[in-house]
Design a protein around this motif. Structure first.
Motif, short mmCIF file in Angstrom:
data_model
loop_
_atom_site.label_atom_id
_atom_site.label_comp_id
_atom_site.label_asym_id
_atom_site.label_seq_id
_atom_site.Cartn_x
_atom_site.Cartn_y
_atom_site.Cartn_z
N ARG A 85 -14.98 -44.62 15.29
CA ARG A 85 -14.72 -44.30 13.89
C ARG A 85 -13.75 -43.13 13.75
O ARG A 85 -12.92 -43.11 12.84
CB ARG A 85 -16.05 -43.97 13.20
N TYR A 86 -13.86 -42.17 14.67
CA TYR A 86 -13.05 -40.95 14.56
C TYR A 86 -12.28 -40.71 15.87
O TYR A 86 -12.69 -39.88 16.70
CB TYR A 86 -13.93 -39.75 14.26
N PRO A 87 -11.17 -41.41 16.10
CA PRO A 87 -10.44 -41.26 17.36
C PRO A 87 -9.98 -39.84 17.65
O PRO A 87 -10.04 -39.39 18.80
CB PRO A 87 -9.25 -42.21 17.18
N LYS A 88 -9.50 -39.13 16.65
CA LYS A 88 -9.01 -37.77 16.90
C LYS A 88 -10.14 -36.84 17.33
O LYS A 88 -10.01 -36.09 18.30
CB LYS A 88 -8.29 -37.23 15.65
N ALA A 89 -11.25 -36.90 16.61
CA ALA A 89 -12.39 -36.06 16.95
C ALA A 89 -12.94 -36.43 18.33
O ALA A 89 -13.32 -35.56 19.11
CB ALA A 89 -13.48 -36.20 15.89
N ALA A 90 -12.97 -37.73 18.63
CA ALA A 90 -13.50 -38.18 19.92
C ALA A 90 -12.61 -37.72 21.07
O ALA A 90 -13.12 -37.32 22.12
CB ALA A 90 -13.64 -39.70 19.92
N TYR A 91 -11.29 -37.79 20.88
CA TYR A 91 -10.40 -37.34 21.94
C TYR A 91 -10.63 -35.85 22.23
O TYR A 91 -10.75 -35.44 23.39
CB TYR A 91 -8.93 -37.57 21.56
N ALA A 92 -10.69 -35.05 21.19
CA ALA A 92 -10.94 -33.62 21.37
C ALA A 92 -12.26 -33.39 22.08
O ALA A 92 -12.36 -32.55 23.00
CB ALA A 92 -10.94 -32.92 20.01
N ALA A 93 -13.29 -34.15 21.69
CA ALA A 93 -14.61 -34.00 22.29
C ALA A 93 -14.60 -34.37 23.77
O ALA A 93 -15.30 -33.76 24.59
CB ALA A 93 -15.62 -34.85 21.54
N MET A 94 -13.79 -35.38 24.13
CA MET A 94 -13.72 -35.80 25.53
C MET A 94 -13.10 -34.71 26.40
O MET A 94 -13.56 -34.45 27.51
CB MET A 94 -12.93 -37.10 25.65
N VAL A 95 -12.06 -34.06 25.90
CA VAL A 95 -11.46 -32.95 26.64
C VAL A 95 -12.47 -31.82 26.78
O VAL A 95 -12.63 -31.23 27.86
CB VAL A 95 -10.17 -32.46 25.96
N THR A 96 -13.19 -31.51 25.71
CA THR A 96 -14.19 -30.46 25.75
C THR A 96 -15.33 -30.81 26.70
O THR A 96 -15.86 -29.93 27.41
CB THR A 96 -14.74 -30.19 24.33
N SER A 97 -15.73 -32.08 26.75
CA SER A 97 -16.79 -32.48 27.68
C SER A 97 -16.36 -32.24 29.12
O SER A 97 -17.14 -31.74 29.94
CB SER A 97 -17.16 -33.95 27.47
N MET A 98 -15.13 -32.60 29.46
CA MET A 98 -14.63 -32.38 30.81
C MET A 98 -14.57 -30.89 31.13
O MET A 98 -14.86 -30.46 32.25
CB MET A 98 -13.25 -33.01 30.97
N ASP A 99 -14.19 -30.09 30.16
CA ASP A 99 -14.18 -28.65 30.31
C ASP A 99 -15.59 -28.15 30.67
O ASP A 99 -15.76 -27.35 31.59
CB ASP A 99 -13.69 -28.00 29.01
N ASP A 100 -16.58 -28.66 29.97
CA ASP A 100 -17.96 -28.27 30.22
C ASP A 100 -18.42 -28.72 31.61
O ASP A 100 -19.07 -27.96 32.34
CB ASP A 100 -18.87 -28.85 29.15
N TYR A 101 -18.10 -29.96 31.99
CA TYR A 101 -18.48 -30.46 33.31
C TYR A 101 -17.85 -29.61 34.42
O TYR A 101 -18.48 -29.35 35.45
CB TYR A 101 -18.05 -31.91 33.48
N THR A 102 -16.62 -29.18 34.19
CA THR A 102 -15.98 -28.29 35.16
C THR A 102 -16.78 -27.00 35.29
O THR A 102 -16.93 -26.44 36.39
CB THR A 102 -14.54 -27.99 34.73
N GLY A 103 -17.32 -26.54 34.17
CA GLY A 103 -18.17 -25.35 34.18
C GLY A 103 -19.41 -25.51 35.03
O GLY A 103 -19.86 -24.56 35.68
N TRP A 104 -19.98 -26.72 35.07
CA TRP A 104 -21.14 -26.97 35.92
C TRP A 104 -20.79 -26.74 37.39
O TRP A 104 -21.57 -26.15 38.15
CB TRP A 104 -21.63 -28.41 35.78
N ILE A 105 -19.61 -27.22 37.77
CA ILE A 105 -19.16 -27.07 39.17
C ILE A 105 -18.93 -25.61 39.52
O ILE A 105 -19.37 -25.12 40.57
CB ILE A 105 -17.88 -27.91 39.37
N LEU A 106 -18.25 -24.88 38.64
CA LEU A 106 -17.97 -23.48 38.90
C LEU A 106 -19.26 -22.66 38.94
O LEU A 106 -19.40 -21.74 39.76
CB LEU A 106 -17.03 -22.92 37.83
N ALA A 107 -20.21 -22.99 38.08
CA ALA A 107 -21.49 -22.28 38.05
C ALA A 107 -22.25 -22.48 39.35
O ALA A 107 -22.91 -21.56 39.86
CB ALA A 107 -22.32 -22.74 36.86
N LYS A 108 -22.19 -23.69 39.91
CA LYS A 108 -22.88 -23.96 41.17
C LYS A 108 -22.26 -23.15 42.32
O LYS A 108 -22.98 -22.64 43.18
CB LYS A 108 -22.83 -25.46 41.48
N LEU A 109 -20.95 -23.01 42.32
CA LEU A 109 -20.30 -22.19 43.34
C LEU A 109 -20.78 -20.75 43.25
O LEU A 109 -21.06 -20.10 44.27
CB LEU A 109 -18.77 -22.23 43.16
#
Length: 460
Positions: A243-267
């Motif tokens: 329904r909201y392609p623009k919002a979803a695209y932004a959210a997908m980039v933010t999700s990847m940013d967060d997942y990267t944070g999981w990796i850095l936190a584990k290190l």
């Protein structure tokens, strides 16, 4: 000296020698634009983890992908060869050959354990390019590139007992969340030995679906997109409805940013951050798929960061990517480099860092000195070719870049840009600099070898 005393003396020395080789983590986005991260100028998409990574590391402004689409770009990354030489020069399920030496095989010789999560796309099960045939010790992800088009899945490929096998998942599993969890588990299991981890996310490419918690920051209190008006992606298309392609695209980039944070936190948790080189990049420029439009790309998010072109173009917006590297004690924090490097430099760079030999047939050069903030001067050409929608070639040498377009297998025209003065490639200078055009066209001929696969011949 007694044997016991000698062993006591040698043991710490062996441990110290063992600790010299750093862990290496390469995190790769799928179709994320040069300007989609805050540290590269993004104003609307939230990327606090990657912005912090840039503040604690080194950000590159002239780094290039191997190609303008997935498979050849990743083949270039893995083999250290540009698309004028690498076997895989376009998309499709074409496997790496047995003679194609890749990063994992080089690092294995240096004592590394190799793990991969996410999209592979360089060899299906039973082929010469399957993960088990390229020295991957661990793999959870997708083998076929089309599998990576979708964010929800009920199955995944896994490396088990030396074979790639398909395993069932709970229905509607968000795969990138699974990839991040598997990456963290791999780090935990291999914390005491040098490892290479390739995190090959499938976001923000194409099916614009994302866990609700990441979408919420881009919705108003009434549940509508903050980027209204939105044009919905309808059901019944290759990519799922949104329904909201623009919002979803932004959210997908933010999700990847967060997942990267999981990796850095584990290190950090394991106390191995200081001995780990972490790199983040994207496989090519941003996409216009799954409901996304050029208006979204250029006017709403400025995903190209002012560069011309998108995925499938050889203009800068199709091949210039973000590239951030952090390595405490080696890379000076908060630094920015305009050093010109590319995916085919990664293999020799990693080999240099791991203190092992580089294959003789690579096109790239190590930039480990530049990476560690010691100025490295190199004046060499960079070459790309791509055959979807008509054969095209590009070469960059110094400030200059030429793009040659073909029709019916023959050169049609060559455009010329000074990409330092004109990074948006607005002013074609080919008519004013015919000698420079000829020079760069000669380089195109010199750097290219005929493809061994007929799919990648020069044709319209």
């Amino acid at each position: 000296m007694s044997l016991v005393a000698l062993l006591i003396l040698i043991s710490p020395l062996q441990a110290q020698k063992k600790a010299i080789k750093p862990n290496i983590i390469f995190i790769l986005a799928d179709d994320m634009g040069y300007g989609d991260i805050g540290s590269y100028g993004q104003k609307y998409i939230k990327t606090p983890v990657l912005d912090r990574l840039a503040a604690e590391g080194r950000r590159y402004t002239q780094f290039y992908a191997g190609s303008t689409v997935c498979a050849p770009s990743r083949a270039s990354l893995m083999t250290g060869q540009h698309t004028g030489k690498v076997y895989i020069r376009g998309n499709g399920e074409i496997p790496l050959r047995s003679q194609d030496t890749i990063i994992t095989q080089v690092l294995k010789r240096a004592g590394y354990t190799n793990g991969m999560v996410g999209k592979w796309g360089l060899g299906l099960a039973g082929t010469t390019g399957a993960p088990e045939n390229k020295n991957w010790d661990f793999f959870t992800g997708f083998l076929h590139h089309v599998e990576g088009h979708f964010q929800l899945s009920d199955s995944i490929w896994s490396l088990q007992n030396g074979h790639s096998v398909k395993v069932k998942l709970d229905k509607d599993t968000y795969v990138n969340e699974l990839f991040a969890k598997e990456a963290v588990s791999f780090i935990e299991r291999n914390k005491d030995n040098p490892f290479f981890l390739y995190v090959s996310f499938t976001v923000p490419h194409a099916e614009l679906k994302v866990p609700e918690r990441y979408l919420q920051p881009y919705l108003d209190v009434d549940g509508t997109s903050v980027f209204a008006p939105e044009k919905a992606q309808p059901a019944g298309q290759h990519y799922g409805e949104q329904r909201y392609p623009k919002a979803a695209y932004a959210a997908m980039v933010t999700s990847m940013d967060d997942y990267t944070g999981w990796i850095l936190a584990k290190l950090d948790e394991l106390g191995i951050s200081d001995n780990t080189l972490v790199i983040f990049s994207s496989d090519n420029g941003t996409h216009k798929e799954g409901g996304r439009t050029m208006d979204d790309i250029i006017r709403v998010f400025e995903s190209t960061g002012g560069l011309r072109g998108v995925k499938r173009d050889l203009y800068e917006g199709g091949i210039r990517t973000p590239f951030i590297a952090k390595w405490p004690g080696h890379i000076k924090p908060g630094t920015v480099s305009d050093y010109m490097a590319t995916f085919w430099d990664i293999l020799p760079t990693f080999a240099d860092i791991a203190q092992t030999q580089v294959p003789t047939n690579v096109d790239g050069i190590s930039f480990s000195k530049e990476l560690t903030s010691r100025r490295q001067k190199v004046n060499r050409p960079l070459y790309w070719e791509f055959n979807e929608g008509g054969f095209k070639q590009a070469v960059r040498l110094g400030d200059w870049k030429a793009i040659r377009f073909y029709k019916d297998g023959k050169p049609q025209r060559t455009e010329l840009y000074n990409v330092v003065k004109d990074r948006s490639e607005k002013n074609d200078l080919s008519g004013q600099n015919k000698n420079k055009v000829k020079e760069l066209e000669r380089l195109m001929e010199k750097l290219r070898t005929e493809s061994e696969n007929k799919l990648f011949e020069k044709k319209s």
